[in-house]
Design an enzyme around this catalytic site. Sequence first.
Site, PDB file in Angstrom:
ATOM      1  CG  HIS A  34      17.283   2.688  68.302  1.00 32.93           C
ATOM      2  ND1 HIS A  34      17.791   1.638  69.179  1.00 32.93           N
ATOM      3  CD2 HIS A  34      17.096   1.628  66.901  1.00 32.93           C
ATOM      4  CE1 HIS A  34      17.890   0.345  68.741  1.00 32.93           C
ATOM      5  NE2 HIS A  34      17.723   0.212  67.443  1.00 32.93           N
ATOM      6  CG  HIS A  37      21.930   1.525  67.609  1.00 26.94           C
ATOM      7  ND1 HIS A  37      20.946   1.848  66.828  1.00 26.94           N
ATOM      8  CD2 HIS A  37      22.261   0.289  67.136  1.00 26.94           C
ATOM      9  CE1 HIS A  37      20.447   1.279  66.158  1.00 26.94           C
ATOM     10  NE2 HIS A  37      21.227   0.148  65.842  1.00 26.94           N
TER      11      HIS A  37
HETATM   12  P1  AMP Z   1      21.656  -2.897  64.159  1.00 26.48           P
HETATM   13  O1  AMP Z   1      22.051  -1.617  63.954  1.00 26.48           O
HETATM   14  O2  AMP Z   1      20.386  -3.124  64.024  1.00 26.48           O
HETATM   15  O3  AMP Z   1      22.408  -3.934  63.474  1.00 26.48           O
HETATM   16  O4  AMP Z   1      21.999  -3.279  65.619  1.00 26.48           O
HETATM   17  C1  AMP Z   1      23.315  -2.668  66.112  1.00 26.48           C
HETATM   18  C2  AMP Z   1      23.556  -3.370  67.562  1.00 26.48           C
HETATM   19  O5  AMP Z   1      22.830  -2.825  68.187  1.00 26.48           O
HETATM   20  C3  AMP Z   1      23.425  -5.112  67.771  1.00 26.48           C
HETATM   21  O6  AMP Z   1      24.346  -5.353  68.495  1.00 26.48           O
HETATM   22  C4  AMP Z   1      22.041  -5.085  67.918  1.00 26.48           C
HETATM   23  O7  AMP Z   1      21.798  -6.041  68.901  1.00 26.48           O
HETATM   24  C5  AMP Z   1      22.094  -3.680  68.983  1.00 26.48           C
HETATM   25  N1  AMP Z   1      20.604  -3.489  69.293  1.00 26.48           N
HETATM   26  C6  AMP Z   1      19.716  -3.177  68.409  1.00 26.48           C
HETATM   27  N2  AMP Z   1      18.412  -2.922  69.189  1.00 26.48           N
HETATM   28  C7  AMP Z   1      18.741  -3.047  70.445  1.00 26.48           C
HETATM   29  C8  AMP Z   1      17.916  -3.002  71.387  1.00 26.48           C
HETATM   30  N3  AMP Z   1      16.606  -2.582  71.293  1.00 26.48           N
HETATM   31  N4  AMP Z   1      18.451  -3.203  72.418  1.00 26.48           N
HETATM   32  C9  AMP Z   1      19.773  -3.456  72.723  1.00 26.48           C
HETATM   33  N5  AMP Z   1      20.623  -3.632  71.726  1.00 26.48           N
HETATM   34  C10 AMP Z   1      20.023  -3.439  70.607  1.00 26.48           C
END
Ligand code: AMP
Length: 282
Positions: A34, A37
């Site tokens: 999203h 990311h």
């Molecule tokens: P995930 O796929 O949820 O494991 O997230 C992958 C990376 O994206 C991690 O470093 C998360 O902290 C970051 N991330 C997820 N959602 C957000 C967001 N809304 N804003 C900024 N970074 C995000």
Amino acid sequence: MKLIESIEEMQSIAAAARQAGKTIVLVPTMGYLHAGHASLLTEGRKRADILVASIFVNPTQFGAGEDFNTYPRDLERDMRIAEAAGVDYIFAPKASDMYPAGYQTYVNVEELTLPLCGASRPGHFRGVTTVVAKLFNIVMPHLALFGKKDFQQLTVIRRMAADLNMGVQIVGMPIVREADGLAMSSRNAYLSQAERESALCLSRALHSVQDVYRSAERSVETLRKLALGIINAEPSAAIDYVEFYHEATLTEVEQADDHTLVALAVRIGKTRLIDNCVLGEE
Ligand code: AMP
């Protein structure tokens, strides 16, 4: 952009790039990308010669009864988003290659993983640090970007990288939100329309706490009551935690200051959502 599924292939690409004097940046994700990311990918693109995004739903960071099997997955869509953000390599290994039969090595960060999500999700951070350590060994990045959405995760990974002399610079990136304030998350896909509305209580609570803090309220007891009141007013919300911690040590504080992390975990129906802010930041 190239899709790499083989650990050995990714490792030889990374070794060759380093040999040629190129810098590598890694953005680890679990996919279902999203705009949160995408903001990490866009920043990563600017910071090094080679941008690698990993997409791996890591089984070791999910507890029994958590959503490993239902976690949303859509590699084709992720590839389009990654390509548009300028990713050079998507690294999407198989779980059976990352954790083959006989696997028994784990990385554990101690105190920082005890509170907050570490308390409600035993074993979660052990899985996170283990997979990130493995990804660092495979992709050999000079730097890696993580979102502050997962604030404790960022703190834990910084600690691990420093403690184990990994030589990877860890960069924390701001939380990206929907227009109405909801922090972007792949898990938002689980929410019904009505739950999506209820989920706004997290960002609303943080916003109100920040407002009242700015009007000079420093008592954590008062600020916590405010947050609890807003979240508890949502019938479908069940609080996991509402904590006021020092942002660096992740220990509890009684008086708020600019370094106070306000961290929330709330279940909306069956979906567990997290959000946070640091009071001294925008
Ligand atoms: P995930 O796929 O949820 O494991 O997230 C992958 C990376 O994206 C991690 O470093 C998360 O902290 C970051 N991330 C997820 N959602 C957000 C967001 N809304 N804003 C900024 N970074 C995000």
